[in-house]
Design a protein around this motif. Sequence first.
Motif, PDB file in Angstrom:
ATOM      1  N   GLY A 107       0.790  -1.222   0.000  1.00 38.61           N
ATOM      2  CA  GLY A 107       0.000   0.000   0.000  1.00 38.61           C
ATOM      3  C   GLY A 107       0.819   1.266   0.000  1.00 38.61           C
ATOM      4  O   GLY A 107       0.571   2.185  -0.789  1.00 38.61           O
ATOM      5  N   THR A 108       1.842   1.332   0.860  1.00 37.90           N
ATOM      6  CA  THR A 108       2.602   2.567   1.043  1.00 37.90           C
ATOM      7  C   THR A 108       3.936   2.581   0.305  1.00 37.90           C
ATOM      8  O   THR A 108       4.521   3.649   0.120  1.00 37.90           O
ATOM      9  N   GLY A 109       4.439   1.418  -0.069  1.00 39.18           N
ATOM     10  CA  GLY A 109       5.747   1.353  -0.692  1.00 39.18           C
ATOM     11  C   GLY A 109       6.898   1.466   0.280  1.00 39.18           C
ATOM     12  O   GLY A 109       8.064   1.502  -0.122  1.00 39.18           O
ATOM     13  N   GLU A 110       6.599   1.513   1.591  1.00 34.64           N
ATOM     14  CA  GLU A 110       7.648   1.579   2.601  1.00 34.64           C
ATOM     15  C   GLU A 110       8.283   0.202   2.800  1.00 34.64           C
ATOM     16  O   GLU A 110       7.647  -0.827   2.590  1.00 34.64           O
ATOM     17  N   ARG A 111       9.531   0.200   3.243  1.00 38.15           N
ATOM     18  CA  ARG A 111      10.194  -1.068   3.558  1.00 38.15           C
ATOM     19  C   ARG A 111       9.461  -1.734   4.720  1.00 38.15           C
ATOM     20  O   ARG A 111       9.086  -1.075   5.696  1.00 38.15           O
ATOM     21  N   VAL A 112       9.270  -3.049   4.634  1.00 44.45           N
ATOM     22  CA  VAL A 112       8.465  -3.740   5.647  1.00 44.45           C
ATOM     23  C   VAL A 112       9.190  -3.856   6.980  1.00 44.45           C
ATOM     24  O   VAL A 112       8.549  -4.021   8.019  1.00 44.45           O
ATOM     25  N   GLY A 113      10.503  -3.774   6.989  1.00 45.33           N
ATOM     26  CA  GLY A 113      11.242  -3.862   8.242  1.00 45.33           C
ATOM     27  C   GLY A 113      12.720  -4.047   7.965  1.00 45.33           C
ATOM     28  O   GLY A 113      13.129  -4.424   6.868  1.00 45.33           O
TER      29      GLY A 113
END
Length: 337
Positions: free
Chosen positions: A221-227
């Motif tokens: 959804g956001t394109g952010e790294r998951v962790g």
Amino acid sequence: MTLDVRLREWLLDSDPAVRWQVERDLLDADPAEWQATRRRVATEGFGSRLLALQDDDGQWAGGSFFPAGFFDGPEADEPGQPWVATTWVLKDLREWGVEASALEDTAEKLDRNSRWDYGDLPYWGGEVDVCINSYTLASGAWLGADVAALRDWFPAHRLADGGWNCEAEEGDSVRSSFHSTLNALRGMLAYEQLTGDGRLREARHGGEEYLLCRRLMFRAGTGERVGEFVTRFVYPSRHRYSVLVALDHFREVSLYEGSPPDPRLADAVAAVRAARQPDGRWLQTAPLAGRTWFDVDAAEGEPSRWLTLIGTRVLDWWDAASRAPIAPGVDRVRPSG
């Protein structure tokens, strides 16, 4: 990548479990050479040591997933978990290349004697955790156990978004997990390779698409790294996801199915390349907490032969595909930095 002499000799100066894969995957050795090294895994080094620790009833440490007495002892309160029970040992032995014949009648012994900590269920039927079931599916196929019912479990428990999650059976999640999905994919691929049964391929491809849509490391959804875990490379990785382990899976799929690398892997490839040291090696990060039978890789911060083997073969595969002529209807992979 052409290995320089020092890196080549350092990789070859290793346990047979590592060395045969270096010979096959990095040095393109004659099959007779690496197969001879592979046979040594059962008789010397890591593989031989684990085989010698097997209990008379076919198990290791007296248990299926946890050692006997774990939940009533002080170890239950310690960080992590023990990695010495049957499921973890079988996973290591199979991935190190030990021939099933070296384990003789282990499949039959486990069928008679081993039960899961969850529900006292029979070993080869699996339980409710997708990661445990993935290891059991692969180990059963390797040892010739009847895992037909467990094979059918995977498509039936795939989530709506395409992957799997170990917490789904407890009702705690309806979203797939990177960790659980990759473990499921690796187990299903091993099952198909070992048995020739392609009935899980559609479900596996769907799970692979789940990861590819996220480029192996980003939220949909956001394109952010998951962790941060996605670029924490450690061996043994056990159940832990990283883009290095994921890329090694997609490399295996590509070689097995004769398919080119998917361009959506490029960001993950760049992350693996960025972690390579100037001397061509990868460093071990903090090993997962928990008791082991013995160490099989370097200490934290030291160069890792296992990670260097895996990282080098992943980059070799990607770079070779990038240089290959473009076949009609096939997209060339993007540069990866």
